[in-house]
Design a protein around this motif. Structure first.
Motif, PDB file in Angstrom:
ATOM      1  N   MET A   1      10.369 -23.149 -20.966  1.00  0.00           N
ATOM      2  CA  MET A   1      10.533 -22.117 -21.991  1.00  0.00           C
ATOM      3  C   MET A   1       9.221 -21.384 -22.232  1.00  0.00           C
ATOM      4  O   MET A   1       9.188 -20.159 -22.391  1.00  0.00           O
ATOM      5  CB  MET A   1      11.042 -22.751 -23.288  1.00  0.00           C
ATOM      6  N   LEU A   2       8.134 -22.149 -22.276  1.00  0.00           N
ATOM      7  CA  LEU A   2       6.831 -21.513 -22.475  1.00  0.00           C
ATOM      8  C   LEU A   2       6.463 -20.621 -21.298  1.00  0.00           C
ATOM      9  O   LEU A   2       5.936 -19.520 -21.479  1.00  0.00           O
ATOM     10  CB  LEU A   2       5.765 -22.596 -22.651  1.00  0.00           C
ATOM     11  N   SER A   3       6.734 -21.077 -20.086  1.00  0.00           N
ATOM     12  CA  SER A   3       6.363 -20.305 -18.909  1.00  0.00           C
ATOM     13  C   SER A   3       7.164 -19.016 -18.802  1.00  0.00           C
ATOM     14  O   SER A   3       6.691 -18.030 -18.233  1.00  0.00           O
ATOM     15  CB  SER A   3       6.533 -21.148 -17.640  1.00  0.00           C
ATOM     16  N   SER A   4       8.387 -18.983 -19.360  1.00  0.00           N
ATOM     17  CA  SER A   4       9.168 -17.745 -19.337  1.00  0.00           C
ATOM     18  C   SER A   4       8.489 -16.663 -20.158  1.00  0.00           C
ATOM     19  O   SER A   4       8.378 -15.509 -19.732  1.00  0.00           O
ATOM     20  CB  SER A   4      10.573 -18.011 -19.877  1.00  0.00           C
ATOM     21  N   LEU A 161      16.404 -18.510 -19.520  1.00  0.00           N
ATOM     22  CA  LEU A 161      16.126 -17.981 -18.186  1.00  0.00           C
ATOM     23  C   LEU A 161      17.211 -17.016 -17.740  1.00  0.00           C
ATOM     24  O   LEU A 161      16.916 -15.910 -17.244  1.00  0.00           O
ATOM     25  CB  LEU A 161      16.002 -19.133 -17.194  1.00  0.00           C
ATOM     26  N   LEU A 162      18.470 -17.363 -17.929  1.00  0.00           N
ATOM     27  CA  LEU A 162      19.577 -16.494 -17.528  1.00  0.00           C
ATOM     28  C   LEU A 162      19.591 -15.211 -18.348  1.00  0.00           C
ATOM     29  O   LEU A 162      19.859 -14.121 -17.818  1.00  0.00           O
ATOM     30  CB  LEU A 162      20.903 -17.242 -17.670  1.00  0.00           C
ATOM     31  N   LEU A 168      16.437  -8.144 -17.596  1.00  0.00           N
ATOM     32  CA  LEU A 168      15.470  -7.417 -16.778  1.00  0.00           C
ATOM     33  C   LEU A 168      16.081  -6.793 -15.536  1.00  0.00           C
ATOM     34  O   LEU A 168      15.535  -5.816 -15.006  1.00  0.00           O
ATOM     35  CB  LEU A 168      14.329  -8.352 -16.363  1.00  0.00           C
ATOM     36  N   THR A 169      17.186  -7.309 -15.043  1.00  0.00           N
ATOM     37  CA  THR A 169      17.740  -6.833 -13.774  1.00  0.00           C
ATOM     38  C   THR A 169      19.084  -6.139 -13.899  1.00  0.00           C
ATOM     39  O   THR A 169      19.499  -5.463 -12.955  1.00  0.00           O
ATOM     40  CB  THR A 169      17.883  -8.004 -12.780  1.00  0.00           C
ATOM     41  N   ARG A 170      19.779  -6.285 -15.024  1.00  0.00           N
ATOM     42  CA  ARG A 170      21.133  -5.758 -15.124  1.00  0.00           C
ATOM     43  C   ARG A 170      21.330  -4.787 -16.290  1.00  0.00           C
ATOM     44  O   ARG A 170      22.460  -4.368 -16.538  1.00  0.00           O
ATOM     45  CB  ARG A 170      22.139  -6.918 -15.259  1.00  0.00           C
ATOM     46  N   LEU A 246      10.494 -14.766 -12.513  1.00  0.00           N
ATOM     47  CA  LEU A 246      11.105 -15.719 -13.437  1.00  0.00           C
ATOM     48  C   LEU A 246      11.651 -16.925 -12.690  1.00  0.00           C
ATOM     49  O   LEU A 246      11.535 -18.061 -13.147  1.00  0.00           O
ATOM     50  CB  LEU A 246      12.225 -15.042 -14.228  1.00  0.00           C
ATOM     51  N   ALA A 247      12.270 -16.677 -11.526  1.00  0.00           N
ATOM     52  CA  ALA A 247      12.771 -17.787 -10.718  1.00  0.00           C
ATOM     53  C   ALA A 247      11.639 -18.691 -10.273  1.00  0.00           C
ATOM     54  O   ALA A 247      11.769 -19.927 -10.256  1.00  0.00           O
ATOM     55  CB  ALA A 247      13.542 -17.255  -9.512  1.00  0.00           C
ATOM     56  N   GLY A 248      10.506 -18.090  -9.923  1.00  0.00           N
ATOM     57  CA  GLY A 248       9.347 -18.885  -9.537  1.00  0.00           C
ATOM     58  C   GLY A 248       8.838 -19.739 -10.675  1.00  0.00           C
ATOM     59  O   GLY A 248       8.438 -20.892 -10.476  1.00  0.00           O
TER      60      GLY A 248
END
Length: 324
Positions: A1-4, A161-162, A168-170, A246-248
């Motif tokens: 969560m923090l890394s997102s 994440l989802l 960001l993409t949709r 984000l996936a990374g």
């Protein structure tokens, strides 16, 4: 969560926000206060919003003025902010840990692993009955309970994440954000308020850190040192995962989590490995103090060793799209 949240601020905006863990700590303390007034349900929603507004205000009033001077100025101003936040937290809430217990609906185990010498491994929802976990004279039974707070943390992290990926993409908002972060001059020429986008993205990243703080506060210990515990490791996650991915960040979070926990069960060392291969090592061997260090003792430094190797052999990270 923090890394997102840090992926938005550091990977996409390119801002070295060394105070990101401080917003995580603020989320826990603000949620603790709001829980006493409004209950945990509202605190779970309001605390990230409060922290996000604080982050947006900081970007608007302070960070924006030094952004033009480069990363060194950003590093210094956010590093100073982390100390200010720490002192304010200690002044308002004190230096001792707070009793921030999870609500009733998050207490207890989510499920129980039951390992029986006769029946093998099984999973029981919630807490397993006491008679099921009682070991007899002939059958050995071990019960391992998985806390409900950690299951809740996993669900929220995946949902976050989802939601970020979809935004960001949709969505059009996501396209504007990505355009403003990667090609600010062109986005400005098309009529978009790029400084406002930067403020909103920075505030959103801080809000995500605040949400992580709310979950972390009821799962771990709410204390002033909680920011220092995660402050450095989240940068490792973002860099290993890859800038702007984000996936990374998700993959690196899982990888580094495993790298921190699995070695704790291994007591082997280089000395035992050499002895297993027929070698003769002992206190008289040069470098003996290093040879006798077990993998469990070296576990805390393994993520940073992975970071060094990643920067040497793959600077853009596992799934990164940028080299810098």
């Amino acid at each position: 969560m923090l890394s997102s949240g840090l992926t938005l601020i550091f990977s996409m905006m390119g801002v070295l926000n060394f105070a990101h863990a401080s917003f995580y700590m603020l989320g826990a303390y603000v949620a603790y206060t709001l829980t006493g007034w409004l209950g945990f349900g509202l605190a779970l929603v309001l605390a990230p919003l409060v922290v996000g507004l604080m982050g947006a205000g900081f970007e608007r009033l302070v960070l924006r003025k030094v952004h033009a001077y480069g990363h060194v100025a950003e590093l210094l101003i956010t590093f100073g902010l982390s100390y200010v936040v720490l002192e304010v937290v200690q002044l308002v809430w004190g230096r001792t840990p707070l009793s921030f217990n999870p609500p009733t609906w998050l207490q207890g185990p989510a499920f129980t692993f039951v390992q029986s010498a006769r029946d093998g491994l099984s999973v029981v929802g919630g807490a397993a009955p006491a008679e099921l976990c009682r070991a007899g004279q002939e059958v050995v039974v071990q019960c391992s309970r998985f806390p409900l707070t950690r299951a809740f943390m996993m669900v929220v992290a995946l949902g976050m994440l989802l939601a970020l990926w979809w935004l960001l993409t949709r969505t059009r908002i996501g396209l504007v954000i990505q355009a403003a972060l990667t090609h600010p001059e062109m986005a400005q020429a098309l009529g978009h308020n790029v400084p406002r986008v930067f403020m909103l993205v920075f505030g959103a990243g801080c809000a995500l850190a605040g949400l992580a703080g709310v979950i972390g506060g009821i799962t771990f210990v709410t204390e002033p040192a909680m920011a220092a515990v995660v402050g450095s490791i989240i940068f490792v996650v973002v860099v290993v995962g890859g800038m702007g991915s984000l996936a990374g960040a998700f993959v690196a979070s899982v990888l580094i989590g495993l790298l921190q926990t699995l070695p704790l069960t291994v007591d082997a060392s280089l000395a035992s490995l050499v002895r297993g291969m027929g070698g003769d090592v002992g206190p008289q061997t040069p470098g003996w103090p290093l040879l006798r260090i077990t993998l469990a003792q070296a576990a805390p430094i393994l993520p940073y060793l992975l970071l060094v190797l990643m920067l040497i052999f793959r600077p853009k990270g596992l799934l990164g799209t940028r080299d810098e």
